[in-house]
Motif scaffolding. Structure first.
Motif, short mmCIF file in Angstrom:
data_model
loop_
_atom_site.label_atom_id
_atom_site.label_comp_id
_atom_site.label_asym_id
_atom_site.label_seq_id
_atom_site.Cartn_x
_atom_site.Cartn_y
_atom_site.Cartn_z
N THR A 1 16.37 20.46 -18.20
CA THR A 1 14.98 19.51 -17.91
C THR A 1 15.25 18.13 -17.50
N PRO A 2 14.43 17.30 -16.63
CA PRO A 2 14.69 16.18 -16.18
C PRO A 2 14.75 15.29 -17.45
N ASP A 3 14.03 15.48 -18.40
CA ASP A 3 13.83 14.59 -19.51
C ASP A 3 15.35 14.72 -20.41
N VAL A 4 15.91 15.94 -20.61
CA VAL A 4 17.06 16.10 -21.08
C VAL A 4 18.25 15.60 -20.17
N LEU A 5 18.05 15.69 -19.01
CA LEU A 5 19.12 15.03 -18.05
C LEU A 5 19.05 13.37 -18.24
N ILE A 6 17.89 12.99 -18.45
CA ILE A 6 17.89 11.43 -18.60
C ILE A 6 18.24 10.86 -19.55
N SER B 1 20.69 12.60 -21.47
CA SER B 1 22.13 12.58 -21.59
C SER B 1 22.69 11.51 -20.75
N ILE B 2 22.00 10.95 -19.58
CA ILE B 2 22.48 9.86 -19.04
C ILE B 2 22.58 8.56 -19.91
N ARG B 3 21.23 8.46 -20.33
CA ARG B 3 21.18 7.16 -21.31
C ARG B 3 22.32 7.13 -22.43
N LYS B 4 22.39 8.34 -22.99
CA LYS B 4 23.39 8.56 -24.26
C LYS B 4 24.75 8.42 -23.94
N LYS C 1 12.16 13.56 -9.17
CA LYS C 1 12.44 12.08 -9.68
C LYS C 1 11.31 11.30 -9.81
N GLU C 2 10.43 11.55 -9.16
CA GLU C 2 9.07 10.82 -8.98
C GLU C 2 8.21 10.52 -10.30
N LYS C 3 8.32 11.28 -11.20
CA LYS C 3 7.72 11.06 -12.65
C LYS C 3 8.64 9.87 -13.26
N ASP C 4 9.83 9.86 -13.00
CA ASP C 4 10.58 8.99 -13.70
C ASP C 4 11.38 7.76 -12.74
N ARG C 5 10.28 7.43 -11.56
CA ARG C 5 10.92 6.74 -10.55
C ARG C 5 11.65 5.51 -11.01
N GLU C 6 11.03 4.97 -12.04
CA GLU C 6 11.93 3.47 -12.14
C GLU C 6 13.12 3.77 -12.98
N PHE C 7 13.19 4.80 -13.81
CA PHE C 7 14.46 5.18 -14.20
C PHE C 7 15.82 5.40 -13.18
N TRP C 8 15.08 6.20 -12.05
CA TRP C 8 16.05 6.55 -11.14
C TRP C 8 16.47 5.59 -10.14
#
Length: 183
Positions: free
Chosen positions: A86-91, A93-96, A148-155
């Motif tokens: 999912t996009p959330d788990v991907l994010i 994983s990146i953050r961690k 990626k639009e949902k989390d545009r600031e992160f991406w």
């Protein structure tokens, strides 16, 4: 043909599915492989062993918690999953601090993907950039073209920071204020 960067590497493979572990062992036969099928066994191996890479399933073995432990020990970790894509788990994983996030559908090319990712990581080139160059189409197809639009600031921030050069990365890695932030 050049020798694989994986040859002789000590890799921990964690998955609750024995057949997945056996497949990975067959694909990565040039490396020294340790395995675990549950969180406790994997955590113990991370704590007591020295690994060049950890390949962590997310579901069934508490892979996100194992990622924290691998990063804390300085072990590059690749998340490998079939169900937690999912996009959330991907994010997360990146953050961690994971160096990559691979769907199990890519197992057939795992050796080539890991070779590229490790060469990138060890050479100071951002492995995430390489991942999105190789598998960006997969994520767009899986999540939809505007995912990626949902989390545009992160991406947006991610696109800027994954291009940081090796020298800056090395200095940031030793900054205690940034430790554990996946930078």
């Amino acid at each position: 043909m050049a020798e694989s960067i994986l040859k002789g590497k000590h890799i921990l493979v964690v998955d609750d599915e024995e057949d997945v572990i056996e497949t990975i062992k067959d694909i990565l036969d040039m490396a020294r492989i340790d395995t675990a099928t549950d969180y406790e066994g994997a955590s113990r191996k991370l704590r007591d062993g020295r690994y060049d890479l950890a390949i962590l399933d997310i579901m069934g073995v508490n892979g996100i918690k194992l990622l924290d432990e691998a990063v804390e020990k300085g072990i590059p970790a690749v998340m490998l999953t079939a169900h937690a894509i999912t996009p959330d788990v991907l994010i997360q994983s990146i953050r961690k601090g994971a160096i990559s996030f691979l769907p199990k559908e890519t197992l057939a090319e795992l050796d080539r993907l890991l070779e590229s990712l490790l060469e990138s990581f060890q050479g100071g080139t951002p492995p995430w950039k390489l991942l999105f160059e190789k598998l960006g189409g997969y994520f767009d197809e899986r999540f939809g073209p505007q995912w990626k639009e949902k989390d545009r600031e992160f991406w947006s921030e991610f696109s800027r920071t994954y291009n940081i050069g090796k020298g800056v990365q090395a200095r940031l890695a030793h900054d205690p204020a940034l430790a554990g932030k996946g930078i």
